[in-house]
Design a protein around this motif. Structure first.
Motif, PDB file in Angstrom:
ATOM      1  N   ASP A  77       0.872  -1.178   0.000  1.00 15.94           N
ATOM      2  CA  ASP A  77       0.000   0.000   0.000  1.00 15.94           C
ATOM      3  C   ASP A  77       0.905   1.222   0.000  1.00 15.94           C
ATOM      4  O   ASP A  77       1.446   1.606   1.028  1.00 15.94           O
ATOM      5  N   THR A  78       1.112   1.817  -1.176  1.00 19.19           N
ATOM      6  CA  THR A  78       2.066   2.914  -1.316  1.00 19.19           C
ATOM      7  C   THR A  78       1.438   4.290  -1.110  1.00 19.19           C
ATOM      8  O   THR A  78       2.115   5.296  -1.268  1.00 19.19           O
ATOM      9  N   GLY A  79       0.155   4.331  -0.758  1.00 13.82           N
ATOM     10  CA  GLY A  79      -0.519   5.610  -0.550  1.00 13.82           C
ATOM     11  C   GLY A  79       0.042   6.367   0.636  1.00 13.82           C
ATOM     12  O   GLY A  79       0.822   5.842   1.436  1.00 13.82           O
ATOM     13  N   GLN A  80      -0.366   7.629   0.795  1.00 11.62           N
ATOM     14  CA  GLN A  80       0.157   8.481   1.861  1.00 11.62           C
ATOM     15  C   GLN A  80      -0.269   8.004   3.243  1.00 11.62           C
ATOM     16  O   GLN A  80       0.437   8.210   4.217  1.00 11.62           O
ATOM     17  N   LEU A  81      -1.429   7.362   3.327  1.00  9.55           N
ATOM     18  CA  LEU A  81      -1.922   6.874   4.605  1.00  9.55           C
ATOM     19  C   LEU A  81      -1.829   5.359   4.653  1.00  9.55           C
ATOM     20  O   LEU A  81      -2.036   4.682   3.642  1.00  9.55           O
TER      21      LEU A  81
END
Length: 181
Positions: A77-81
Motif C-alpha cells: 500500500d504505497t498511498g500516503q496513509l
C-alpha cells in the motif's frame, strides 16, 4: 450445520455428490433454515440443495461446501496513509484454503471471472468501487465457494505533472520597489 434462506414453509434437502441425503429442514415464516448434516460433508465437497415449496414446485442447485471467502491484501500500500487502499502497485495477495482446487478473481463485480494463478493477481490502474474487486475459491468440481470483496481501491501509476515555479525578485532601488522575473 447449514443455514440459509428460501421461500417460507419450503422443504430443504441436502445431498452429497453420491446423491445421499445428508439432511432435511423446513424454512420458518421468514424463510430461514438450519440443517444439521449427517454424516458431515468434507470441506470443499460438492453438495446439492433441493428446495420444494408448499405448492410442490422444486428448484435444485449445487455449491461448494465449506469454502470460505479467501482473504485478500495489498502486497504494497504505497498511498500516503497506511491502509488507505491507494497504491501504485495493484498486486493483491489471495490466501486460499489448502483444500480448494483453485481460485478466481473479478474486477467488475462478478460479471466476469479470471482464473487465479499462484497466490496473487494485479489490479490495473484505475478506481474500483466497493464490490468490484472480488475473489472466490473453487472446488474440484469447479463450483465456487463464498465470495470475498476487497473493498474500494485506487491504483494510480500516473507520474504527477512537474510543479511550476514562478521566480520573482523584488528589488529596492532608491526606495522604489521593482519586480523582476
Amino acid at each position: 450445520a447449514l443455514t440459509g434462506r428460501a421461500e417460507a414453509s419450503s422443504t430443504i434437502r441436502v445431498y452429497n455428490s453420491n446423491n445421499v441425503l445428508l439432511g432435511t429442514g423446513v424454512t420458518n415464516s421468514d424463510g430461514q433454515y438450519t440443517i444439521t448434516m449427517s454424516p458431515p460433508p468434507t470441506k470443499g465437497s460438492t453438495l446439492t440443495l433441493q428446495v420444494v415449496d408448499i405448492a410442490g414446485n422444486s428448484n435444485t442447485g449445487q455449491f461448494a461446501y465449506g469454502l470460505e471467502a479467501p482473504p485478500m491484501k495489498l502486497v504494497s500500500d504505497t498511498g500516503q496513509l497506511i491502509n488507505d487502499e491507494v497504491t501504485q502497485n495493484g498486486t493483491i495477495k489471495v490466501t486460499k484454503d489448502a483444500t480448494s482446487a483453485g481460485w478466481e478473481y473479478s474486477l467488475d463485480g462478478g460479471a466476469t471471472w479470471n482464473t487465479g494463478s499462484g497466490d496473487s493477481f494485479v489490479v490495473p490502474e484505475g478506481v474500483y468501487a466497493d464490490g468490484k474487486v472480488l475473489a472466490q475459491e473453487i472446488n474440484a468440481s469447479g463450483l465456487a465457494g463464498l465470495v470475498s470483496n476487497f473493498g474500494p481501491i485506487t491504483v494510480d501509476q500516473t507520474v504527477p505533472v512537474a510543479a511550476s515555479i514562478n521566480l520573482a525578485t523584488v528589488i529596492y532601488v532608491g526606495g522604489t520597489q521593482s519586480l523582476v522575473s
